[in-house]
Design a protein around this motif. Structure first.
Motif, short mmCIF file in Angstrom:
data_model
loop_
_atom_site.label_atom_id
_atom_site.label_comp_id
_atom_site.label_asym_id
_atom_site.label_seq_id
_atom_site.Cartn_x
_atom_site.Cartn_y
_atom_site.Cartn_z
N UNK A 169 0.87 -1.17 0.00
CA UNK A 169 0.00 0.00 0.00
C UNK A 169 0.92 1.22 0.00
N UNK A 170 0.90 1.98 -1.07
CA UNK A 170 1.87 3.05 -1.21
C UNK A 170 1.37 4.35 -0.57
N UNK A 171 2.28 5.29 -0.46
CA UNK A 171 2.01 6.47 0.36
C UNK A 171 1.20 7.54 -0.35
N UNK A 172 0.72 7.26 -1.56
CA UNK A 172 -0.11 8.25 -2.26
C UNK A 172 -1.59 8.08 -1.95
N UNK A 173 -1.90 7.28 -0.95
CA UNK A 173 -3.30 7.12 -0.55
C UNK A 173 -3.41 7.21 0.97
N UNK A 174 -4.61 7.34 1.44
CA UNK A 174 -4.85 7.45 2.88
C UNK A 174 -4.82 6.06 3.51
N UNK A 175 -3.86 5.86 4.40
CA UNK A 175 -3.79 4.58 5.10
C UNK A 175 -4.98 4.42 6.04
N UNK A 176 -5.47 5.53 6.59
CA UNK A 176 -6.59 5.46 7.53
C UNK A 176 -7.87 4.99 6.82
N UNK A 177 -8.04 5.40 5.55
CA UNK A 177 -9.25 5.03 4.81
C UNK A 177 -9.32 3.53 4.54
N UNK A 178 -8.18 2.83 4.65
CA UNK A 178 -8.19 1.38 4.48
C UNK A 178 -9.11 0.69 5.48
N UNK A 179 -9.40 1.35 6.59
CA UNK A 179 -10.35 0.80 7.56
C UNK A 179 -11.70 0.55 6.88
N UNK A 180 -12.05 1.39 5.90
CA UNK A 180 -13.31 1.24 5.21
C UNK A 180 -13.19 0.39 3.95
N UNK A 181 -12.12 0.58 3.19
CA UNK A 181 -12.01 -0.08 1.88
C UNK A 181 -11.33 -1.44 1.93
N UNK A 182 -10.48 -1.68 2.92
CA UNK A 182 -9.79 -2.97 3.00
C UNK A 182 -9.62 -3.36 4.48
N UNK A 183 -10.74 -3.56 5.18
CA UNK A 183 -10.67 -3.80 6.62
C UNK A 183 -9.89 -5.07 6.99
N UNK A 184 -9.94 -6.10 6.16
CA UNK A 184 -9.23 -7.34 6.49
C UNK A 184 -7.72 -7.15 6.50
N UNK A 185 -7.23 -6.23 5.69
CA UNK A 185 -5.80 -5.94 5.69
C UNK A 185 -5.38 -5.32 7.02
N UNK A 186 -6.19 -4.41 7.52
CA UNK A 186 -5.90 -3.78 8.82
C UNK A 186 -6.00 -4.81 9.94
N UNK A 187 -7.02 -5.66 9.87
CA UNK A 187 -7.16 -6.72 10.88
C UNK A 187 -5.94 -7.63 10.87
N UNK A 188 -5.44 -7.93 9.69
CA UNK A 188 -4.26 -8.79 9.57
C UNK A 188 -3.07 -8.21 10.34
N UNK A 189 -2.87 -6.90 10.23
CA UNK A 189 -1.77 -6.25 10.95
C UNK A 189 -2.00 -6.31 12.45
N UNK A 190 -3.21 -5.96 12.88
CA UNK A 190 -3.51 -6.03 14.31
C UNK A 190 -3.26 -7.44 14.86
N UNK A 191 -3.68 -8.44 14.13
CA UNK A 191 -3.54 -9.81 14.61
C UNK A 191 -2.08 -10.25 14.65
N UNK A 192 -1.27 -9.74 13.73
CA UNK A 192 0.16 -10.03 13.79
C UNK A 192 0.77 -9.48 15.07
N UNK A 193 0.32 -8.29 15.48
CA UNK A 193 0.84 -7.71 16.72
C UNK A 193 0.29 -8.46 17.95
#
Length: 613
Positions: free
Chosen positions: A30-54
């Motif tokens: 996910x490159x820096x020309x987009x909003x990482x925060x908006x991924x919560x809406x558009x790609x929630x499983x990707x964010x969940x994947x990071x949380x679960x890794x931690x």
């Protein structure tokens, strides 16, 4: 089990925070020309994947993917009307991650609020900036975070705006102000300015944070300064060093082991939360969790628990003067001379026995035998001490640390020591395994030095770990360590008092190079009337001096001493200078302590004997 609130948790236990979210999203292309925060809406499983890794790494605190989810940042992406939706979703994703992977764990959900858009922040009226923070904080609070963390606050004004925002909420959750400190020579001055009280009447954070801007080594310096400026718990989240450009990517090359080594020092200075910022990943956090969680037990005063409280009546203890020759000299107030010699890396004891015999011939009272110093594997300290007493005709002071053995093994070794006639002990918590070259070794830390003293005290009274009677009681002389140079001096004194109350009978200090620090230490503990043996280290070379100054926690080598050794041209001259400095320190402190422990630098027992001559 009901989860403690965050205010209780951070004062009662060490909390492992997660690492960078942006770094992990970038690694997932996910490159820096987009909003990482908006991924919560558009790609929630990707964010969940990071949380679960931690979570798998062992994090006690998850931080929401909402760092840039304020109006001033989101408007760059045409998302200014999505502040509430993104922040609500960010909290929901943390909760889903926990429910799916570890529903029974006590994990705290932190709502992340980063700084406002840099290009707008400087021009924005204060009230408008405050309102941007209010909008995001309200959304995170409504979504049910355990606390809010204002991350990477770039200056005092930003911290003030954050506090004003929290004062505007009807039912504000607890919050943290975490400061980004720019790397420079004036860290202490910057922190002194940042951590001044903001404004009367504003709600106070429950903790202060240091994050971003600094790598692990410089963050240690920042924490050292911050610790003297606030009584609040401190959370430390360094970057993974300095980024390096590799094929058009900014990569952080700090290893998990490197970060972990410094994190142990943060904990020793009193940090109550440790995690990572830019460049850190789940591997870093897993290493922090592995190496720090057992170490954190040393914050509690570990002694005989309710289940272990004595069931048998305590027997009369042997008087100090009757326990050993060292005990007799301590009881009589006679001057004590001891030399510390580290056990060999192999099993051949011929050289160390020869060195101990030489010390005995030169009138030394005891040989101090360290227990795996700096977490380096060596011959058993217990066997070394026994061989010294049997073959060199001089008493040993056996160091016992809690790092490598659980309570059962510790009691077994202490009883075994009594059975073979070892009577003198120095109880220490021990260096964490990561300080040595065997990072895969686990630290046990069932207890700390206070608990070890309590255990031996009970054995001296004929009571074992489970409260059962043993006959006959042991007759150990109980020694403990102390650091006159401790940065968190009040904590050091508090712990020392707990050791004395648990049963300590004498103290050996860390090596003393600054005699004035020892003067201060002796004045503070004077009322306890306990014998103090001062540690003396004859510096073997300039390299040895720099290593002691920069790498050994608890040792303060003044710049004046380093400059003095620098003037010596050869290694032999440097050693002679180090011996002379040690002799001067011994002469200056002789009237205030019960004796000295002189270390044999790099095994050079002749240097130690020259100091004592």
């Amino acid at each position: 089990m009901k989860k403690k609130n965050i205010l209780e948790a951070i004062r009662e236990q060490l909390l492992i925070f997660d690492g960078a979210m942006g770094t992990e999203l970038y690694q997932r292309h996910v490159f820096t020309n987009r909003s990482y925060d908006e991924l919560c809406l558009s790609d929630p499983e990707l964010v969940i994947e990071v949380h679960q890794d931690y979570l798998r790494a062992g994090a006690d605190v998850l931080t929401s993917n909402s760092y840039g989810a304020n109006r001033s940042v989101l408007q760059k992406f045409g998302l200014a009307d999505q502040v509430a939706a993104i922040n609500h979703k960010a909290v929901e994703l943390m909760r889903l991650s926990l429910e799916r992977l570890a529903p029974q764990r006590q994990v705290y959900l932190a709502g992340s609020i980063g700084p406002l858009e840099p290009g707008l922040r400087q021009k924005m009226p204060r009230q408008e900036a405050v309102q941007a923070f209010v909008e995001q904080a309200e959304a995170l609070s409504e979504a049910g975070v355990d606390f809010i963390i204002f991350e990477t606050m770039p200056d005092r004004e930003a911290a003030l705006q954050a506090s004003l925002a929290m004062s505007s909420l009807e039912n504000p959750p607890p919050f943290v102000l975490s400061h980004a400190i720019p790397d420079g020579e004036d860290l202490a001055e910057i922190l002194a300015h940042r951590l001044q009280p903001l404004q009367a009447g504003l709600p106070a954070p429950f903790a202060l944070g240091l994050n971003c801007g600094l790598g692990p080594a410089r963050m240690l310096e920042a924490l050292t300064a911050a610790r003297t400026l606030t009584e609040l718990p401190i959370i430390v989240q360094p970057n993974a060093g300095t980024p390096h450009k590799v094929e058009n990517r900014q990569l952080y090359l700090c290893s998990p082991e490197y970060l972990s080594t410094y994190a142990q020092r943060y904990v020793n200075l009193g940090a109550r939360g440790v995690g990572g910022c830019c460049g850190t990943n789940p591997e870093h956090i897993a290493e922090l969790a592995r190496s720090l969680k057992r170490l954190s037990q040393s914050y509690s005063s570990i002694s005989v628990s309710e289940a272990q409280k004595p069931k048998a009546a305590a027997a009369q203890e042997t008087a100090l003067a009757e326990k050993s020759r060292l005990g007799q000299k301590l009881a009589r107030g006679e001057w004590i001379k001891s030399v510390e010699i580290t056990p060999p890396r192999g099993w051949d004891t011929a050289q160390i026995i020869s060195k101990a015999r030489l010390c005995q011939q030169q009138g030394v009272d005891a040989i101090n035998v360290p227990d795996g110093p700096r977490a380096a594997p060596r011959l058993s300290a217990l066997i070394t001490a026994l061989k010294i007493e049997q073959e060199a005709g001089i008493e040993a002071v056996l160091h016992v640390c809690s790092r490598d053995r659980n309570y059962l093994a510790l009691q077994a070794d202490l009883l075994g020591s009594a059975a073979v006639g070892l009577r003198n002990f120095l109880f220490i918590t021990g260096d964490p395994p990561k300080l040595g070259g065997y990072g895969y070794a686990s630290g046990v830390f069932d207890t700390d030095s206070i608990g070890l003293v309590s255990l031996q005290k009970h054995l001296n009274q004929g009571i074992d770990l489970g409260g059962q009677q043993i006959q006959p009681p042991s007759a150990a002389v109980i020694g403990v360590g102390a650091d006159p140079n401790a940065i968190d001096f009040n904590r050091e004194i508090t712990r020392l008092q707990a050791k004395i109350e648990a049963g300590a009978e004498f103290i050996i200090t860390q090596p003393v190079f600054d005699v004035e620090a020892l003067h201060k230490f002796m004045r503070v503990i004077a009322e306890w009337k306990i014998p103090v043996i001062a540690g003396i280290w004859p510096l073997a070379s300039l390299r040895n001096a720099l290593f002691m100054k920069n790498e050994v926690p608890g040792v303060l080598v003044p710049d004046s001493i380093v400059r003095r050794i620098e003037k010596a041209q050869t290694r032999e001259e440097q050693l002679a200078c180090g011996i002379q400095i040690a002799r001067e320190a011994l002469a200056e402190l002789r009237g205030m302590v019960a004796g000295v422990q002189v270390s044999a630098p790099l095994g050079n027992v002749n240097a130690a004997l020259e100091v004592l001559a």
